[in-house]
Design a protein around this motif. Structure first.
Motif, mmCIF file in Angstrom:
data_model
loop_
_atom_site.group_PDB
_atom_site.id
_atom_site.type_symbol
_atom_site.label_atom_id
_atom_site.label_comp_id
_atom_site.label_asym_id
_atom_site.label_seq_id
_atom_site.Cartn_x
_atom_site.Cartn_y
_atom_site.Cartn_z
ATOM 1 N N LEU A 85 23.902 -8.960 -22.345
ATOM 2 C CA LEU A 85 22.940 -7.870 -22.201
ATOM 3 C C LEU A 85 22.956 -7.312 -20.781
ATOM 4 N N ALA A 86 23.004 -8.226 -19.795
ATOM 5 C CA ALA A 86 22.988 -7.771 -18.399
ATOM 6 C C ALA A 86 24.273 -7.021 -18.060
ATOM 7 N N ARG A 87 25.406 -7.558 -18.533
ATOM 8 C CA ARG A 87 26.697 -6.947 -18.206
ATOM 9 C C ARG A 87 26.874 -5.606 -18.900
ATOM 10 N N GLU A 88 26.375 -5.516 -20.137
ATOM 11 C CA GLU A 88 26.554 -4.291 -20.915
ATOM 12 C C GLU A 88 25.291 -3.439 -20.937
ATOM 13 N N GLY A 89 24.393 -3.673 -19.976
ATOM 14 C CA GLY A 89 23.132 -2.947 -19.962
ATOM 15 C C GLY A 89 23.308 -1.441 -19.918
ATOM 16 N N ARG A 90 24.254 -0.951 -19.125
ATOM 17 C CA ARG A 90 24.474 0.498 -19.017
ATOM 18 C C ARG A 90 24.971 1.061 -20.344
ATOM 19 N N ARG A 91 25.895 0.322 -20.989
ATOM 20 C CA ARG A 91 26.437 0.823 -22.252
ATOM 21 C C ARG A 91 25.369 0.804 -23.348
ATOM 22 N N ILE A 92 24.576 -0.268 -23.402
ATOM 23 C CA ILE A 92 23.529 -0.363 -24.412
ATOM 24 C C ILE A 92 22.497 0.739 -24.218
ATOM 25 N N LEU A 93 22.170 0.990 -22.947
ATOM 26 C CA LEU A 93 21.138 1.980 -22.651
ATOM 27 C C LEU A 93 21.685 3.400 -22.676
ATOM 28 N N GLY A 94 22.996 3.537 -22.446
ATOM 29 C CA GLY A 94 23.591 4.860 -22.377
ATOM 30 C C GLY A 94 23.540 5.457 -20.987
ATOM 31 N N GLY A 95 23.198 4.646 -19.997
ATOM 32 C CA GLY A 95 23.117 5.112 -18.619
ATOM 33 C C GLY A 95 22.506 4.039 -17.750
ATOM 34 N N ASP A 96 22.215 4.404 -16.496
ATOM 35 C CA ASP A 96 21.563 3.450 -15.599
ATOM 36 C C ASP A 96 20.073 3.347 -15.883
ATOM 37 N N ALA A 97 19.494 4.412 -16.394
ATOM 38 C CA ALA A 97 18.071 4.407 -16.734
ATOM 39 C C ALA A 97 17.852 5.363 -17.901
ATOM 40 N N ALA A 98 16.814 5.073 -18.677
ATOM 41 C CA ALA A 98 16.474 5.926 -19.818
ATOM 42 C C ALA A 98 14.994 6.264 -19.745
ATOM 43 N N PHE A 99 14.676 7.546 -19.956
ATOM 44 C CA PHE A 99 13.304 8.041 -19.870
ATOM 45 C C PHE A 99 12.950 8.668 -21.217
ATOM 46 N N SER A 100 11.929 8.122 -21.878
ATOM 47 C CA SER A 100 11.596 8.550 -23.235
ATOM 48 C C SER A 100 10.242 9.237 -23.286
ATOM 49 N N LEU A 101 10.156 10.223 -24.173
ATOM 50 C CA LEU A 101 8.913 10.920 -24.471
ATOM 51 C C LEU A 101 8.721 10.949 -25.973
ATOM 52 N N ILE A 102 7.506 10.828 -26.415
ATOM 53 C CA ILE A 102 7.202 10.887 -27.829
ATOM 54 C C ILE A 102 6.584 12.243 -28.150
ATOM 55 N N HIS A 103 6.911 12.810 -29.291
ATOM 56 C CA HIS A 103 6.384 14.073 -29.806
ATOM 57 C C HIS A 103 7.005 15.312 -29.175
ATOM 58 N N ARG A 104 7.491 15.244 -27.950
ATOM 59 C CA ARG A 104 7.887 16.476 -27.260
ATOM 60 C C ARG A 104 9.145 16.275 -26.426
ATOM 61 N N GLU A 105 9.816 17.416 -26.135
ATOM 62 C CA GLU A 105 10.942 17.397 -25.214
ATOM 63 C C GLU A 105 10.439 17.467 -23.775
ATOM 64 N N ALA A 106 11.314 17.127 -22.853
ATOM 65 C CA ALA A 106 10.964 17.230 -21.443
ATOM 66 C C ALA A 106 10.839 18.701 -21.048
ATOM 67 N N THR A 107 9.913 18.979 -20.149
ATOM 68 C CA THR A 107 9.754 20.342 -19.648
ATOM 69 C C THR A 107 10.913 20.663 -18.705
ATOM 70 N N PRO A 108 11.171 21.941 -18.430
ATOM 71 C CA PRO A 108 12.235 22.288 -17.476
ATOM 72 C C PRO A 108 12.040 21.606 -16.118
ATOM 73 N N GLN A 109 10.785 21.485 -15.670
ATOM 74 C CA GLN A 109 10.533 20.842 -14.380
ATOM 75 C C GLN A 109 10.866 19.346 -14.432
ATOM 76 N N GLU A 110 10.497 18.706 -15.529
ATOM 77 C CA GLU A 110 10.799 17.276 -15.669
ATOM 78 C C GLU A 110 12.300 17.040 -15.762
ATOM 79 N N LEU A 111 12.968 17.912 -16.505
ATOM 80 C CA LEU A 111 14.409 17.768 -16.653
ATOM 81 C C LEU A 111 15.118 18.039 -15.325
ATOM 82 N N ALA A 112 14.630 19.002 -14.570
ATOM 83 C CA ALA A 112 15.230 19.295 -13.257
ATOM 84 C C ALA A 112 15.056 18.122 -12.309
ATOM 85 N N PHE A 113 13.926 17.431 -12.389
ATOM 86 C CA PHE A 113 13.677 16.252 -11.556
ATOM 87 C C PHE A 113 14.746 15.192 -11.814
ATOM 88 N N LEU A 114 15.112 14.998 -13.102
ATOM 89 C CA LEU A 114 16.106 13.974 -13.436
ATOM 90 C C LEU A 114 17.521 14.430 -13.083
#
Length: 861
Positions: free
Chosen positions: A64-93
């Motif tokens: 899990l530790a070695r393949e953490g990036r592959r399992i997650l699809g990146g170094d970090a994952a940011f999730s929202l329920i019900h809605r997409e990220a706003t343009p400002q939130e997406l620009a921040f990332l």
């Protein structure tokens, strides 16, 4: 008559020093390990279990530790329920690295006359998969499989969907308002484990296809996840931690659920740690049961070495030095058994790697785990010391003359205090290791206390049985009278047999009750209590039409519908959710988003246990009702302020009351129920259930799902039986692992049983030779021993069933928190088998004794 030989008060210098003790112990071992077979097998079995479980767990954890990036699809994952990220939130990332996104939700795949099925939708962007690869059958590039051709978007589906709806690649299904062509079977996806357990097969499509379905509506139960890959120049652990901190502080009101490559699958990691601890405790049980076999073997060793003890003491060795030499010898044998167990345990993950990989959807590469193997070795050596020191210590103060004479009746005295203290220290060390390295120290502490109590109870049972045998009237039948006398005479097998059989039967009985209760929970109560379907994402504007649809499809059935949203607890009073020290049973409430609702009246299946419900026309500050059990687990009280993030908005409500919820009813219930004014005007969908009418009238499940997919394409139906089958598959796999590990503990019990019978073989040999000389027949001797073994086995089995029932009840009701099912068939079968095995083992040894001629033995007795 010669005067008795007395040891010299001042032993010669040659009998001093640890080096000499080691040399003498090694020299004695040159004769072989005869008599230590069960000793070695018991230790090897327990150590192997602990080492194998720990090594496999380390392989999974490192994977899990070695393949953490592959399992997650990146170094970090940011999730929202019900809605997409706003343009400002997406620009921040995007300012901090490369971002890709996926959307996940449940939906219905409609194949026309072939039926409809629940699917787990994953909608991906053009960059997917940014790490790893997707395997399909036939294999092809994913963008080509998902692209739009001739007005049809493509999709890739789990083979289960093809089988469930009798489809093949190239067929078309309808999802929502869009027609999709299934172009390949989905063999594997690199980030599967990050999504958790699903109730339906995976359906992989593009985000353009998802938007074409029309399923994305205000309040729809959809999760948007944004995967961030840091640039190589800023990809260290410190940079990642700084990023997570920045998002948590600068965009606190966004409602992000954040995961990093270090905890790509936190739920799986926690479950793995819990399961590893459980199997380790099962292995420790096997080791402790095997410790009784160690004690039996050491007693036999002391019996066989009496002449050696006497000789050494006669020529000047002190009792302490004699004990030291032979304790060294015993611990060397323990090291051999421990080494065998370590070798087998370390090799097990390599041998079972393919099986583990096929069962668990996680990366697993077998690895040597020196730290875990060292702990397993410590378990083995400490267990050997605990169970060996008392039998060896008894030889310290026995005079030389008694050592030559004491051939039948063992010395009843306790060893010197120094040996008792040494045993206590070793026992404390064993408990300390079990508690210190446990994932949940509370459970480990309870386990230690329970095992100590069981040992004491079994010892009390054996002593009580022996006391009762002394006092009851003697039967007239000679074989019964002899069996009764054998059960309480000096050196009787009663304590060893009661301990080994009692523990084995208790373990089998507990597993039987747990298995039956789990099975009944998943299946037995379903027809009577549970709804047939859950319906998700019912648009609010179509709720009345949906009610009419259910009434038409299931006339007379009970229906229930409530508003539903998803929200995540952000804080309790001024304490952030991530800083709350929740109990093990309630930590899930703070982990990610939860279903929430609002209601004017107390929901069905709940009752207010503390505080008061709000009036139906309440218009004041936002109020919330919380599940009482989980409120206690996170330290929430009436009057506290609870802050949740819903649809990107942060809302703070005061806890007005606490409810007792019947979660086992499978009805609609929520941890959090808010006052209706809290979400005035907020977009949301509805959740509904339908419970079949008593007469079973209405459309079949398959017909209802087909009609639902046509009339309400945005609504998702979850068939309760299908959901339970998905859970039951996981439970069955876990149960197989538990039974396999527990089988080792049972094997240890059988080894101990054989060892206990072998330990008493010398005394039985003496008895048999005398009885045969006096004219006793083989039938008489066999029948007397059979009665003895059957009586002892029956008492041990009855105690084991009682103890196993109590243990099963405690685990089922207090740990699993489900209804205890009192079905004693499995426990009775275990008890019957235990008695049969006891008699069989005992008679096999007796037959071997009776086959010997008396003359050659009587000369040496």
């Amino acid at each position: 008559m010669h005067a008795p030989v007395k040891p010299s008060p001042n032993p010669p210098q040659r009998f001093r020093g640890a080096g000499l003790a080691l040399r003498l112990a090694l020299r004695d071992l040159r004769a072989g390990l005869r008599g230590f077979g069960i000793f070695i097998a018991c230790l090897a079995l327990g150590v192997m279990t602990i080492a194998a479980v720990a090594s496999a767990s380390r392989g999974l954890t490192e994977g899990l530790a070695r393949e953490g990036r592959r399992i997650l699809g990146g170094d970090a994952a940011f999730s929202l329920i019900h809605r997409e990220a706003t343009p400002q939130e997406l620009a921040f990332l995007t300012a901090r690295g490369t971002v890709s996104s996926i959307a996940t939700m449940r939906g219905m795949a409609n194949a026309g006359v072939k039926g409809a099925a629940l699917v787990e939708i994953k909608a991906v962007d053009s960059a997917y998969p940014s790490l790893g690869s997707v395997e399909t059958e036939p294999q092809a590039a994913l963008p080509g499989l998902l692209e739009q051709r001739d007005g049809l978007y493509g999709a890739v589906a789990d083979p289960v969907l093809f089988g469930r709806l009798d489809l093949k690649p190239g067929d078309i299904v309808t999802v929502g308002g869009a027609r999709l062509q299934l172009r390949a079977n989905l063999v594997s996806e690199p980030d599967k484990i990050a999504a958790g357990v699903g109730f339906g097969p995976r359906l992989l499509m593009s985000q353009e296809a998802l938007k074409a379905t029309g399923l994305i509506q205000p309040g729809s139960l959809i999760r948007w996840t944004y995967r961030l890959q840091l640039p190589q120049t800023a990809a260290s652990d410190a940079d990642l931690e700084r990023l997570v901190t920045d998002v948590g502080t600068q965009q606190r009101d966004a409602g992000w659920e954040i995961r990093s490559r270090a905890n790509a699958a936190p739920s799986f990691q926690r479950n793995l740690e819990r399961f590893t601890q459980f199997l380790t405790l099962v292995g420790l049980t096997a080791l402790l049961v095997g410790g009784v076999g160690v004690a039996n073997a050491v007693r036999r060793f002391v019996e066989a070495k009496k002449l050696d003890f006497a000789t050494m003491k006669a020529v000047g060795a002190t009792g302490g030095y004699v004990v030291a030499i032979h304790l060294t010898e015993v611990m060397l044998v323990a090291a051999i058994g421990t080494g065998i167990g370590l070798a087998l345990g370390a090799a097990a993950p390599f041998g079972l790697g393919a099986i583990i990989q096929s069962i668990l959807p996680v990366p697993f590469e077998p690895t040597l785990a020196p730290g875990e193997l060292a702990i397993a070795a410590l378990y083995g050596l400490l267990t050997a010391l605990v169970f060996a020191i008392i039998p060896l210590g008894r030889a310290h103060d026995i005079p030389v003359s008694a050592l030559f004479r004491d051939r039948i009746e063992p010395d009843p005295r306790l060893p010197r205090p120094v040996y008792l203290v040494l045993c206590a220290l070793a026992l404390a060390g064993l408990a300390g290791v079990a508690i210190g390295f446990a994932y949940d120290r509370r459970i480990a502490l309870i386990y230690i206390g329970v095992m100590f109590g069981v040992f004491l109870l079994l010892r009390a049972v054996s002593l009580g049985l022996m006391a009762l045998a002394r006092r009851i009237p003697r039967p007239r039948r000679p074989a019964l009278r002899m069996a009764l006398a054998n059960s309480h005479r000096p050196g009787a097998l009663t304590p060893s047999l009661v301990l080994s059989l009692g523990l084995g039967v208790a373990l089998l009985s507990a597993l039987s009750f747990i298995d039956v209760s789990l099975t009944r929970q998943l299946t037995g109560a379903l027809p009577e209590k549970a709804p047939s379907f859950f319906f998700l994402d019912i648009p609010s504007r179509e709720s009345a039409r949906f009610d009419a649809f259910l009434a038409e499809q299931r006339p007379g059935a009970k229906t229930e519908r409530v508003p539903m949203m998803r929200g995540r607890i952000v804080a309790v009073n001024d304490t952030r959710a991530e800083d709350i020290k929740a109990s093990e049973q309630s930590a899930w409430v703070l982990d990610g988003d939860r279903g929430i609702t609002y209601a004017a009246t107390v929901p069905e299946g709940s009752r207010v246990s503390f505080g008061e419900w709000w009036p139906a026309d309440y218009r004041g500050e936002p109020l919330v009702s919380f599940d009482a059990q989980n409120a206690a687990g996170i330290g929430l009280k009436i009057g506290d302020r609870l802050t949740v993030n819903v649809l990107g908005r942060t809302i703070t409500a005061r806890v007005a009351n606490l409810r007792t919820v019947d979660w086992r009813s499978f009805g609609i219930n929520f941890v959090m129920v808010f006052s209706p004014n809290t979400f005035t005007g907020a977009p949301h969908t509805n959740l509904a259930t339908v419970t079949a009418s008593p007469d079973g009238s209405g459309a079949t499940d398959a017909a209802l799902m087909r009609r639902l997919a046509l009339d309400f394409p945005a609504v998702t139906a979850v068939r309760v039986k299908d959901a339970l089958e998905a859970v039951n598959t996981i439970v069955t796999q876990l149960a197989m692992a538990i039974r396999g590990a527990s089988g080792l503990a049972i094997a240890a019990s059988l080894l101990v049983l054989g060892g206990a019978l072998a330990a008493g073989q010398r005394a039985r040999l003496y008895d048999a030779m005398i009885l045969k000389t006096l004219g006793a027949t083989r039938r008489f001797i066999l029948s007397s021993y059979a009665f003895e073994y059957a009586a002892i086995g029956l008492v041990a089995a009855v105690f084991g069933v009682i103890a196993g029932t109590a243990a099963g009840w405690g685990i089922v009701t207090q740990v699993m928190r489900i209804e205890f099912v009192s079905d004693p068939i499995g426990a009775i079968l275990a008890a019957t088998a235990a008695v049969a095995v006891t008699v069989l083992f005992g008679l096999v040894g007796t037959i071997k004794i009776l086959a010997k001629a008396p003359a050659s033995y009587l000369r040496n007795l």
